[in-house]
Design a protein around this motif. Structure first.
Motif, PDB file in Angstrom:
ATOM      1  N   THR A 174      -7.825  -8.052 -16.273  1.00 28.74           N
ATOM      2  CA  THR A 174      -7.088  -8.151 -15.031  1.00 28.74           C
ATOM      3  C   THR A 174      -7.627  -7.275 -13.789  1.00 28.74           C
ATOM      4  OG1 THR A 174      -5.314  -7.127 -15.688  1.00 28.74           O
ATOM      5  CG2 THR A 174      -5.428  -9.651 -16.078  1.00 28.74           C
ATOM      6  N   ASP A 175      -7.898  -6.173 -14.227  1.00 23.58           N
ATOM      7  CA  ASP A 175      -8.164  -4.779 -13.376  1.00 23.58           C
ATOM      8  C   ASP A 175      -9.398  -4.410 -13.917  1.00 23.58           C
ATOM      9  OD1 ASP A 175      -6.101  -4.506 -11.379  1.00 23.58           O
ATOM     10  OD2 ASP A 175      -4.615  -4.617 -13.191  1.00 23.58           O
ATOM     11  N   PRO A 176     -10.196  -3.614 -13.013  1.00 21.97           N
ATOM     12  CA  PRO A 176     -11.279  -2.808 -13.384  1.00 21.97           C
ATOM     13  C   PRO A 176     -10.866  -1.977 -14.292  1.00 21.97           C
ATOM     14  CG  PRO A 176     -11.297  -3.273 -10.897  1.00 21.97           C
ATOM     15  CD  PRO A 176      -9.676  -3.785 -11.476  1.00 21.97           C
ATOM     16  N   VAL A 177     -11.753  -1.875 -15.364  1.00 20.91           N
ATOM     17  CA  VAL A 177     -11.408  -0.737 -16.334  1.00 20.91           C
ATOM     18  C   VAL A 177     -12.479   0.240 -16.416  1.00 20.91           C
ATOM     19  CG1 VAL A 177     -11.015  -0.373 -18.888  1.00 20.91           C
ATOM     20  CG2 VAL A 177     -10.139  -2.547 -17.804  1.00 20.91           C
ATOM     21  N   ARG A 178     -12.143   1.483 -16.197  1.00 20.43           N
ATOM     22  CA  ARG A 178     -13.132   2.565 -16.145  1.00 20.43           C
ATOM     23  C   ARG A 178     -13.206   3.373 -17.214  1.00 20.43           C
ATOM     24  NH1 ARG A 178     -11.337   1.363 -11.142  1.00 20.43           N
ATOM     25  NH2 ARG A 178     -12.619   1.071  -9.340  1.00 20.43           N
ATOM     26  N   LYS A 179     -14.293   3.763 -17.471  1.00 16.81           N
ATOM     27  CA  LYS A 179     -14.443   4.913 -18.706  1.00 16.81           C
ATOM     28  C   LYS A 179     -15.654   6.102 -18.259  1.00 16.81           C
ATOM     29  CE  LYS A 179     -14.232   6.693 -22.827  1.00 16.81           C
ATOM     30  NZ  LYS A 179     -12.943   7.093 -23.350  1.00 16.81           N
ATOM     31  N   THR A 180     -15.111   7.349 -17.988  1.00 18.62           N
ATOM     32  CA  THR A 180     -16.027   8.221 -18.056  1.00 18.62           C
ATOM     33  C   THR A 180     -16.527   8.668 -19.328  1.00 18.62           C
ATOM     34  OG1 THR A 180     -14.834   8.961 -15.693  1.00 18.62           O
ATOM     35  CG2 THR A 180     -16.383  10.518 -16.773  1.00 18.62           C
ATOM     36  N   MET A 181     -17.717   8.839 -19.464  1.00 17.69           N
ATOM     37  CA  MET A 181     -18.403   9.277 -20.625  1.00 17.69           C
ATOM     38  C   MET A 181     -19.805   9.928 -20.698  1.00 17.69           C
ATOM     39  SD  MET A 181     -18.956   5.777 -22.332  1.00 17.69           S
ATOM     40  CE  MET A 181     -19.173   6.226 -24.036  1.00 17.69           C
ATOM     41  N   GLU A 182     -20.148  10.601 -21.588  1.00 14.05           N
ATOM     42  CA  GLU A 182     -21.528  10.875 -21.827  1.00 14.05           C
ATOM     43  C   GLU A 182     -22.120  10.000 -22.673  1.00 14.05           C
ATOM     44  OE1 GLU A 182     -24.865  13.889 -21.080  1.00 14.05           O
ATOM     45  OE2 GLU A 182     -22.675  13.847 -20.297  1.00 14.05           O
ATOM     46  N   LEU A 239     -25.549   8.423 -24.391  1.00 17.69           N
ATOM     47  CA  LEU A 239     -27.034   8.740 -24.631  1.00 17.69           C
ATOM     48  C   LEU A 239     -27.548   7.428 -24.690  1.00 17.69           C
ATOM     49  CD1 LEU A 239     -26.608  11.645 -27.510  1.00 17.69           C
ATOM     50  CD2 LEU A 239     -27.107  11.824 -24.963  1.00 17.69           C
ATOM     51  N   PRO A 240     -28.855   7.480 -24.170  1.00 15.63           N
ATOM     52  CA  PRO A 240     -29.654   8.272 -23.665  1.00 15.63           C
ATOM     53  C   PRO A 240     -29.408   8.537 -22.043  1.00 15.63           C
ATOM     54  CG  PRO A 240     -31.106   6.425 -23.777  1.00 15.63           C
ATOM     55  CD  PRO A 240     -29.592   6.184 -24.255  1.00 15.63           C
ATOM     56  N   LEU A 241     -28.444   7.960 -21.607  1.00 14.68           N
ATOM     57  CA  LEU A 241     -28.304   7.896 -20.203  1.00 14.68           C
ATOM     58  C   LEU A 241     -27.709   9.206 -19.490  1.00 14.68           C
ATOM     59  CD1 LEU A 241     -26.635   4.330 -20.066  1.00 14.68           C
ATOM     60  CD2 LEU A 241     -29.053   4.662 -19.789  1.00 14.68           C
ATOM     61  N   GLY A 242     -26.909   9.697 -20.097  1.00 15.39           N
ATOM     62  CA  GLY A 242     -26.246  11.232 -19.813  1.00 15.39           C
ATOM     63  C   GLY A 242     -24.862  10.880 -18.940  1.00 15.39           C
ATOM     64  N   PRO A 243     -24.558  11.456 -18.083  1.00 12.79           N
ATOM     65  CA  PRO A 243     -23.185  11.459 -17.544  1.00 12.79           C
ATOM     66  C   PRO A 243     -22.864  10.195 -16.868  1.00 12.79           C
ATOM     67  CG  PRO A 243     -24.085  13.059 -16.639  1.00 12.79           C
ATOM     68  CD  PRO A 243     -24.926  12.444 -17.513  1.00 12.79           C
ATOM     69  N   VAL A 244     -22.107   9.110 -17.329  1.00 11.59           N
ATOM     70  CA  VAL A 244     -21.881   7.894 -16.438  1.00 11.59           C
ATOM     71  C   VAL A 244     -20.470   7.472 -16.242  1.00 11.59           C
ATOM     72  CG1 VAL A 244     -23.968   7.082 -17.577  1.00 11.59           C
ATOM     73  CG2 VAL A 244     -22.012   6.528 -18.636  1.00 11.59           C
ATOM     74  N   VAL A 245     -20.169   6.583 -15.397  1.00 11.21           N
ATOM     75  CA  VAL A 245     -18.980   6.024 -15.544  1.00 11.21           C
ATOM     76  C   VAL A 245     -19.038   4.520 -15.902  1.00 11.21           C
ATOM     77  CG1 VAL A 245     -17.021   5.237 -14.279  1.00 11.21           C
ATOM     78  CG2 VAL A 245     -17.806   7.593 -13.875  1.00 11.21           C
ATOM     79  N   VAL A 246     -18.802   3.771 -16.766  1.00 11.10           N
ATOM     80  CA  VAL A 246     -18.982   2.489 -16.992  1.00 11.10           C
ATOM     81  C   VAL A 246     -17.616   1.689 -16.727  1.00 11.10           C
ATOM     82  CG1 VAL A 246     -19.225   0.649 -18.816  1.00 11.10           C
ATOM     83  CG2 VAL A 246     -20.436   2.938 -19.002  1.00 11.10           C
ATOM     84  N   ILE A 247     -17.851   0.703 -15.823  1.00  9.83           N
ATOM     85  CA  ILE A 247     -16.707  -0.214 -15.251  1.00  9.83           C
ATOM     86  C   ILE A 247     -16.941  -1.457 -15.859  1.00  9.83           C
ATOM     87  CG2 ILE A 247     -15.416  -0.672 -13.317  1.00  9.83           C
ATOM     88  CD1 ILE A 247     -17.146   1.678 -11.791  1.00  9.83           C
ATOM     89  N   ASP A 248     -16.006  -2.059 -16.383  1.00 11.14           N
ATOM     90  CA  ASP A 248     -15.741  -3.482 -16.754  1.00 11.14           C
ATOM     91  C   ASP A 248     -14.867  -4.355 -15.673  1.00 11.14           C
ATOM     92  OD1 ASP A 248     -15.694  -6.005 -17.806  1.00 11.14           O
ATOM     93  OD2 ASP A 248     -14.334  -5.328 -19.354  1.00 11.14           O
ATOM     94  N   THR A 249     -15.252  -5.482 -14.963  1.00 17.39           N
ATOM     95  CA  THR A 249     -14.526  -5.744 -13.857  1.00 17.39           C
ATOM     96  C   THR A 249     -14.008  -7.318 -14.260  1.00 17.39           C
ATOM     97  OG1 THR A 249     -16.476  -6.952 -13.022  1.00 17.39           O
ATOM     98  CG2 THR A 249     -16.148  -4.921 -12.402  1.00 17.39           C
ATOM     99  N   PRO A 250     -12.779  -7.812 -13.385  1.00 16.75           N
ATOM    100  CA  PRO A 250     -12.326  -9.048 -13.809  1.00 16.75           C
ATOM    101  C   PRO A 250     -13.379 -10.085 -13.457  1.00 16.75           C
ATOM    102  CG  PRO A 250     -10.810  -7.822 -12.456  1.00 16.75           C
ATOM    103  CD  PRO A 250     -12.045  -7.020 -12.528  1.00 16.75           C
ATOM    104  N   GLY A 251     -13.093 -11.446 -13.838  1.00 18.64           N
ATOM    105  CA  GLY A 251     -14.004 -12.403 -13.487  1.00 18.64           C
ATOM    106  C   GLY A 251     -13.990 -12.963 -12.052  1.00 18.64           C
TER     107      GLY A 251
END
Length: 383
Positions: free
Chosen positions: A39-47, A49-61
């Motif tokens: 229901t809301d964008p979900v963000r995860k800040t993480m390291e 591999l092999p991408l390095g430092p990223v923020v992954v975001i899951d969004t509503p439909g």
């Protein structure tokens, strides 16, 4: 550290959340057969591999329904502003529809690199859409295609232009003095992110950063020998400019951040609006992060005071922070933004592009303060 923002978009129940969980190897998002679970964008800040430092975001439909669904769609579209790499997830049992085509066109218009993923390849009803090319087929249940997706995103990250923060301005062995005021508004027992980033970049270049408070700057300069440049918190520009010899390059952390984000020239042009403000002018002061306001807060207290003193006018101020940034900027005569250290490059550039498109001058804290202190040419001469 600059993190690549990777956002997953698509219709409800297309398998976005399942793919995000498999992609990150974490139960980052709630997964359900019920459409609209996210229901809301979900963000995860993480390291990652092999991408390095990223923020992954899951969004509503993007196809949500009803009044509440419209707000969810709005939030999904808002995520595009901060997206560096977009992953479009298409349900392989349904195929591509108008919603996905609109998203692809939006990515193209904004020049956001994207990857199209066809999900649910493990199901009997899966059918590869014939009209799509250059796609990756995945099964979040079985893990098929996940490494292909990571490799594709890795290749995009490697192709992205990485602007230097300060390392290109120094050579090995150069002494760089960093002026870090410690007052009531300074975070307790730590340095703020731009200061950390500059120190790390200087160390990587083999330079020698010397960190000092503004109250001990004159002592430090008398002891460290030849100084390549001085980088200061913009709030003490006036004091530091009087202490640092005129032949030593001087700038600020926020000006370096504007250069790093690719918005320096527009910020310098925007600062000229300070000379044109009239009584009743409307100024938006915006920060990319949220924090507890102190009595000496730069955004809501110091900057308005300096602007009133510089212009001699009565100005109407509006303040925003974090993800709160107006879509309609037409009512403002000037926008002054923080250094944007907590914003990705795409988010920072998106905000400046909105201002430019709507014809509103926009600058940042350091450049505005340099202008008001009468030292803008000096603090820009480091280039």
């Amino acid at each position: 550290m600059e993190r690549t923002h990777i956002a997953f978009f698509g219709r409800r129940n297309a398998g976005k959340s399942s793919l995000v969980n498999r992609f990150t190897s974490q139960a980052m998002s709630i997964v359900s057969d019920v459409p609209g679970t996210t229901t809301d964008p979900v963000r995860k800040t993480m390291e990652l591999l092999p991408l390095g430092p990223v923020v992954v975001i899951d969004t509503p439909g993007i196809d949500d329904e009803g009044q509440l669904g419209a707000k969810r769609i709005e939030r999904s579209l808002r995520v595009i502003d901060e997206t560096d790499i977009a992953v479009l997830v298409i349900d392989g049992t349904v195929g591509i529809g108008e919603d996905e085509k609109i998203l692809l066109e939006e990515f193209k218009k904004r020049r956001i690199p994207s990857v199209t993923v066809i999900s649910k390849s493990d199901l009997d009803s899966f059918k590869m859409p014939e009209e799509l090319i250059d796609t990756i087929t995945v099964s979040s249940l079985e893990g098929n295609g996940i490494e292909d997706l990571k490799n594709k995103i890795t290749s995009i990250i490697k192709q992205r232009e990485v602007r230097p923060l300060v390392s290109d301005l120094v050579e090995k062995g150069d002494i760089v003095v960093l002026v870090v005021p410690i007052d009531k508004s300074a975070p307790k027992d730590r340095l703020i992110l731009p200061q950390q980033m500059v120190i790390r970049d200087l160390l990587g270049a083999g330079a020698i950063p010397v960190v000092v408070k503004d109250t001990e700057l004159d002592i430090a300069l008398s002891k460290v020998g030849t100084v390549k440049m001085v980088i200061t918190d913009s709030q003490v520009f006036g004091k530091v400019a009087r202490i640092v010899p005129a032949d030593v390059p001087l700038t600020s952390f926020s000006i370096l951040m504007a250069r790093f984000k690719g918005i320096l020239d527009q910020s310098v042009d925007g600062a000229q609006m300070l000379d044109k403000l009239t009584d009743g002018a409307s100024v938006l002061i915006s920060e990319g992060c949220t924090h507890h306001r102190q009595c000496e807060d730069i955004g809501t207290v110091k900057l308005p005071g300096w602007i009133r003193e510089y212009t001699g006018k009565e100005i109407d101020f509006t303040f925003t922070s974090g993800l709160e940034f107006p879509a309609d900027l037409s009512s403002y005569d000037l926008i002054i933004h923080c250094g944007g250290c907590m914003l990705g490059e795409s988010e920072a550039q998106s905000r400046y592009l909105k201002a430019k498109t709507q014809g509103v001058p926009m600058t940042n804290y350091g450049i505005a303060i340099g202008k008001m202190k009468g030292i803008l040419d000096r603090v820009m001469s480091f280039q």
